[in-house]
Design a protein around this motif. Structure first.
Motif, PDB file in Angstrom:
ATOM      1  N   SER A 105       0.837  -1.200   0.000  1.00 13.87           N
ATOM      2  CA  SER A 105       0.000   0.000   0.000  1.00 13.87           C
ATOM      3  C   SER A 105       0.871   1.248   0.000  1.00 13.87           C
ATOM      4  CB  SER A 105      -0.915   0.000   1.227  1.00 13.87           C
ATOM      5  OG  SER A 105      -1.724  -1.149   1.272  1.00 13.87           O
ATOM      6  N   PHE A 108       2.274   1.941  -3.539  1.00 10.26           N
ATOM      7  CA  PHE A 108       1.332   2.607  -4.441  1.00 10.26           C
ATOM      8  C   PHE A 108       1.109   4.060  -4.024  1.00 10.26           C
ATOM      9  CE2 PHE A 108      -0.302  -1.844  -5.180  1.00 10.26           C
ATOM     10  CZ  PHE A 108       0.126  -1.904  -6.493  1.00 10.26           C
ATOM     11  N   CYS A 112       2.904   7.053  -6.403  1.00  9.27           N
ATOM     12  CA  CYS A 112       1.984   7.909  -7.162  1.00  9.27           C
ATOM     13  C   CYS A 112       1.864   9.290  -6.530  1.00  9.27           C
ATOM     14  CB  CYS A 112       0.609   7.245  -7.243  1.00  9.27           C
ATOM     15  SG  CYS A 112       0.602   5.649  -8.102  1.00  9.27           S
ATOM     16  N   MET A 180      -4.053  -1.654  -3.412  1.00  3.22           N
ATOM     17  CA  MET A 180      -4.376  -0.533  -4.289  1.00  3.22           C
ATOM     18  C   MET A 180      -5.510   0.305  -3.715  1.00  3.22           C
ATOM     19  SD  MET A 180      -3.929  -1.796  -8.241  1.00  3.22           S
ATOM     20  CE  MET A 180      -4.936  -3.279  -8.085  1.00  3.22           C
ATOM     21  N   GLY A 183      -3.896   2.270  -0.949  1.00  4.36           N
ATOM     22  CA  GLY A 183      -2.933   3.196  -1.535  1.00  4.36           C
ATOM     23  C   GLY A 183      -3.601   4.355  -2.257  1.00  4.36           C
TER      24      GLY A 183
END
Length: 307
Positions: A105, A108, A112, A180, A183
């Motif tokens: 987590s 991600f 990003c 995801m 995250g």
């Protein structure tokens, strides 16, 4: 630095005791009898009920139960759950699951969030900046439970790209979808924070001075903007840990991941105060350690902190 760390640890001890006491009191005050709930539709005979209650000191006063629980916690003799499972063995099995989920987590969220936040802040009012604003507004507007169930239905049930529950497919396949979800929810806050911090730093006088000296944009970004812009982002790292563990409680339960979050959720349902306090203590200690590491990172990124 060593003296500072020792003072922080000393200050954390009374806070930790208050936290464990409060958590244990809340579990103790929950309605219902956990032994009767454990029995289900076929209650135990009175002698078995009495033996179970004596085994877990459920007939003792509140303060006696709390002190016995703290003694077992600090000595490492965790005992068993009401259902007879060894708590120590459960921790050994569940800690790796939560760590894998948390690390994936974080990957991600931070990959990003930092990349989009830095680029959007450095190229203010560009297409990436506008897309980041739109994406974060949508993510923050949708309740986390809705996002979780939607991701599970779309990517797991309809598209069948990823498993919807359990860890039978191993790492990382079984962890990708829940990681995801966590995250992306964390990416919204991190991306906006990074973007705002970079924008404020870009407009600072020392950056304008660096540009007037003819320094390249890359050198200005890496040597002048990021070391100053990332200070509040590093602070966010410590705060994000608590949110990550809280998110794991819901996510692990929905995706049926046998981690600490699911264990905590089940223990609250069964009124297992000892288990709840052990897990809360682990989360609290982790939070303190992370915050100490954040303070060390502050000194690495900004030499003025070490002065």
């Amino acid at each position: 630095m060593l003296g500072y760390i020792l003072r922080r640890i000393a200050a954390a001890i009374p806070i930790g005791l208050i936290v464990t006491f409060g958590v244990f009191a809340l579990v103790f005050l929950m309605p219902g009898d956990p032994i009767r709930a454990l029995a289900g539709d076929k209650p135990f005979p009175p002698t078995v009920m009495a033996a179970k209650r004596a085994q877990f000191h459920l007939d003792d006063p509140f303060f006696v139960q709390y002190l016995l629980m703290m003694r077992d916690t600090f000595t490492g003799h965790f005992g068993t759950t009401f259902a007879g499972a060894d708590i120590g063995e459960q921790l050994k099995l569940r800690i790796p699951v939560t760590l894998r989920l948390a690390l994936l987590s974080y990957f991600f969220e931070w990959l990003c969030g930092l990349l989009f936040g830095i680029y959007a802040g450095f190229r203010r009012n560009g297409i990436v900046d506008r897309l980041l604003l739109l994406a974060t507004l949508l993510i923050l507007a949708i309740p986390s439970l809705v996002s979780t169930f939607t991701a599970q239905y779309v990517f797991g049930v309809k598209l069948k790209w990823l498993p919807v529950s359990g860890i039978l497919d191993g790492f990382p396949t079984s962890y990708l979808l829940p990681a995801m979800v966590i995250g992306v929810l964390g990416f919204a806050g991190l991306g906006r924070l990074t973007r705002t911090s970079v924008v404020e730093t870009v407009n600072a006088d020392f950056v304008k001075t660096a540009r007037s000296k003819g320094l390249s944009e890359g050198r200005i970004l890496w040597r002048h903007i990021l070391p100053n812009a990332l200070l509040p982002v590093i602070t966010y790292l410590g705060l994000d840990l608590a949110g990550m563990f809280a998110g794991a409680i819901i996510t692990e339960s929905i995706f049926n991941l046998p981690g600490l979050g699911q264990f905590l959720f089940q223990s609250i349902q069964m009124k297992e105060g000892g288990v709840v306090v052990i897990l809360t203590t682990l989360a609290f200690v982790s939070f303190i350690v992370i915050n100490l590491l954040v303070d060390v990172l502050y000194g690495v990124v900004d030499p003025r902190v070490r002065a």
